[in-house]
Design a protein around this motif. Structure first.
Motif, PDB file in Angstrom:
ATOM      1  N   TYR A  20       3.233  -2.909  10.803  1.00  0.00           N
ATOM      2  CA  TYR A  20       3.755  -4.272  10.961  1.00  0.00           C
ATOM      3  C   TYR A  20       4.547  -4.674   9.718  1.00  0.00           C
ATOM      4  O   TYR A  20       5.683  -5.161   9.801  1.00  0.00           O
ATOM      5  N   VAL A  21       3.944  -4.467   8.545  1.00  0.00           N
ATOM      6  CA  VAL A  21       4.595  -4.824   7.285  1.00  0.00           C
ATOM      7  C   VAL A  21       5.824  -3.957   7.061  1.00  0.00           C
ATOM      8  O   VAL A  21       6.893  -4.443   6.669  1.00  0.00           O
ATOM      9  N   ASP A  22       5.710  -2.661   7.330  1.00  0.00           N
ATOM     10  CA  ASP A  22       6.839  -1.758   7.131  1.00  0.00           C
ATOM     11  C   ASP A  22       8.016  -2.118   8.028  1.00  0.00           C
ATOM     12  O   ASP A  22       9.176  -2.004   7.631  1.00  0.00           O
ATOM     13  N   GLU A  23       7.711  -2.556   9.262  1.00  0.00           N
ATOM     14  CA  GLU A  23       8.792  -2.902  10.193  1.00  0.00           C
ATOM     15  C   GLU A  23       9.576  -4.105   9.689  1.00  0.00           C
ATOM     16  O   GLU A  23      10.811  -4.139   9.757  1.00  0.00           O
ATOM     17  N   LEU A  24       8.862  -5.090   9.149  1.00  0.00           N
ATOM     18  CA  LEU A  24       9.554  -6.249   8.583  1.00  0.00           C
ATOM     19  C   LEU A  24      10.395  -5.852   7.379  1.00  0.00           C
ATOM     20  O   LEU A  24      11.526  -6.328   7.206  1.00  0.00           O
ATOM     21  N   ARG A  25       9.870  -4.964   6.536  1.00  0.00           N
ATOM     22  CA  ARG A  25      10.651  -4.501   5.386  1.00  0.00           C
ATOM     23  C   ARG A  25      11.926  -3.800   5.846  1.00  0.00           C
ATOM     24  O   ARG A  25      13.006  -3.988   5.272  1.00  0.00           O
TER      25      ARG A  25
ATOM     26  N   LEU B 101      13.611  -4.257   8.517  1.00  0.00           N
ATOM     27  CA  LEU B 101      14.573  -5.254   8.980  1.00  0.00           C
ATOM     28  C   LEU B 101      15.321  -5.887   7.813  1.00  0.00           C
ATOM     29  O   LEU B 101      16.533  -6.074   7.850  1.00  0.00           O
ATOM     30  N   PHE B 102      14.587  -6.211   6.760  1.00  0.00           N
ATOM     31  CA  PHE B 102      15.221  -6.875   5.626  1.00  0.00           C
ATOM     32  C   PHE B 102      16.092  -5.922   4.825  1.00  0.00           C
ATOM     33  O   PHE B 102      17.092  -6.329   4.240  1.00  0.00           O
ATOM     34  N   LEU B 103      15.725  -4.650   4.799  1.00  0.00           N
ATOM     35  CA  LEU B 103      16.519  -3.686   4.044  1.00  0.00           C
ATOM     36  C   LEU B 103      17.874  -3.442   4.694  1.00  0.00           C
ATOM     37  O   LEU B 103      18.775  -2.896   4.072  1.00  0.00           O
ATOM     38  N   THR B 104      18.038  -3.832   5.956  1.00  0.00           N
ATOM     39  CA  THR B 104      19.335  -3.707   6.613  1.00  0.00           C
ATOM     40  C   THR B 104      20.167  -4.974   6.471  1.00  0.00           C
ATOM     41  O   THR B 104      21.298  -5.024   6.931  1.00  0.00           O
TER      42      THR B 104
ATOM     43  N   PHE C   5      16.744  -7.026  -8.033  1.00  0.00           N
ATOM     44  CA  PHE C   5      17.286  -6.017  -8.947  1.00  0.00           C
ATOM     45  C   PHE C   5      16.726  -4.632  -8.607  1.00  0.00           C
ATOM     46  O   PHE C   5      17.476  -3.661  -8.482  1.00  0.00           O
ATOM     47  N   ALA C   6      15.418  -4.552  -8.419  1.00  0.00           N
ATOM     48  CA  ALA C   6      14.789  -3.273  -8.085  1.00  0.00           C
ATOM     49  C   ALA C   6      15.297  -2.728  -6.761  1.00  0.00           C
ATOM     50  O   ALA C   6      15.640  -1.539  -6.644  1.00  0.00           O
TER      51      ALA C   6
ATOM     52  N   TYR D 101       8.518  -3.747  -1.736  1.00  0.00           N
ATOM     53  CA  TYR D 101       9.797  -3.236  -1.252  1.00  0.00           C
ATOM     54  C   TYR D 101       9.952  -1.731  -1.472  1.00  0.00           C
ATOM     55  O   TYR D 101      11.042  -1.198  -1.390  1.00  0.00           O
ATOM     56  N   GLN D 102       8.845  -1.065  -1.739  1.00  0.00           N
ATOM     57  CA  GLN D 102       8.868   0.385  -1.883  1.00  0.00           C
ATOM     58  C   GLN D 102       8.655   0.994  -0.502  1.00  0.00           C
ATOM     59  O   GLN D 102       7.538   1.053  -0.011  1.00  0.00           O
ATOM     60  N   LYS D 103       9.715   1.444   0.125  1.00  0.00           N
ATOM     61  CA  LYS D 103       9.652   1.861   1.520  1.00  0.00           C
ATOM     62  C   LYS D 103       8.679   3.013   1.753  1.00  0.00           C
ATOM     63  O   LYS D 103       8.106   3.130   2.808  1.00  0.00           O
ATOM     64  N   ARG D 104       8.523   3.877   0.752  1.00  0.00           N
ATOM     65  CA  ARG D 104       7.684   5.047   0.951  1.00  0.00           C
ATOM     66  C   ARG D 104       6.383   4.943   0.152  1.00  0.00           C
ATOM     67  O   ARG D 104       5.758   5.932  -0.165  1.00  0.00           O
ATOM     68  N   ILE D 105       5.967   3.714  -0.149  1.00  0.00           N
ATOM     69  CA  ILE D 105       4.783   3.530  -0.995  1.00  0.00           C
ATOM     70  C   ILE D 105       3.528   4.101  -0.346  1.00  0.00           C
ATOM     71  O   ILE D 105       2.613   4.558  -1.019  1.00  0.00           O
ATOM     72  N   PHE D 106       3.452   4.108   0.990  1.00  0.00           N
ATOM     73  CA  PHE D 106       2.265   4.615   1.661  1.00  0.00           C
ATOM     74  C   PHE D 106       2.298   6.132   1.790  1.00  0.00           C
ATOM     75  O   PHE D 106       1.275   6.792   1.708  1.00  0.00           O
TER      76      PHE D 106
END
Length: 200
Positions: free
Chosen positions: A47-52, A54-57, A86-87, A188-193
């Protein structure tokens, strides 16, 4: 969810689809995922990753527009949302950020230069970016290695040994670090998991 959306909007700006559409999209995705019988922890992560994603696009402010809010300031003066932006720009923008970083660092005084390169050096160690971006940021940080002190100040080493100063800040001869800011970039670390290891 509202807190997560607040954080995402702070870093990326408001999503063109609007909050209600984002909520519905995420909820629809969760309903589909629940039918798969996955455990609750997995569903929340998706759920959290899907929202991220969306925002990264979503189009973001260019790096050059973000840097004046980050470089040339003491770490305590930098706003968390701007640091997250910035990150995100360093990690995910399509264009190579190093020419923009180089121009910005050249305009700073020596201590401010060390602080700026330290921030890049810290963020480049995260495993979330592409290999190409990691190599670009690493080359940038190494290119400014002459700013590092020839010998580490014993007082700084002592602070680092007491976990009151990061190792990276110590190497750059800084008496303060940005640990409190780095936490703002965590969502905002897409691959943190999938890739928790950090680069050196």
């Amino acid at each position: 969810m509202e807190q997560l959306l607040d954080q995402l909007e702070q870093a990326y700006g408001k999503h063109p689809a609007g909050r209600e559409a984002l909520r519905q999209f995420a909820l629809d995705n969760m309903v589909d995922a629940q039918a798969s019988g996955q455990p609750r922890e997995w569903l929340i992560r998706e759920y959290v990753d899907e929202l991220r994603r969306l925002f990264l696009t979503t189009p973001r402010a260019p790096l050059a527009a973000i840097l004046p809010d980050v470089f040339g300031h003491s770490f305590n003066q930098i706003e968390g949302g701007r640091f997250a932006a910035f990150a995100v720009s360093l990690w995910y923008d399509r264009d190579d950020p190093t020419p923009t970083l180089q121009a910005a660092v050249l305009s700073l005084a020596e201590v401010e230069r060390r602080q700026a390169v330290y921030l890049v050096d810290s963020l480049r160690r995260n495993a979330c970016m592409s290999d190409e971006r990691y190599e670009q940021l690493t080359a940038f940080a190494l290119g400014w290695s002459e700013l590092k002190p020839a010998e580490i100040d014993p007082a700084l080493r002592q602070l680092a040994e007491r976990y009151q100063l990061s190792q990276v800040a110590m190497e750059w001869g800084l008496c303060d670090d940005a640990s409190h800011l780095l936490q703002y970039s965590l969502p905002y670390q897409k691959r943190i998991f999938s890739e928790p290891a950090r680069r050196q």
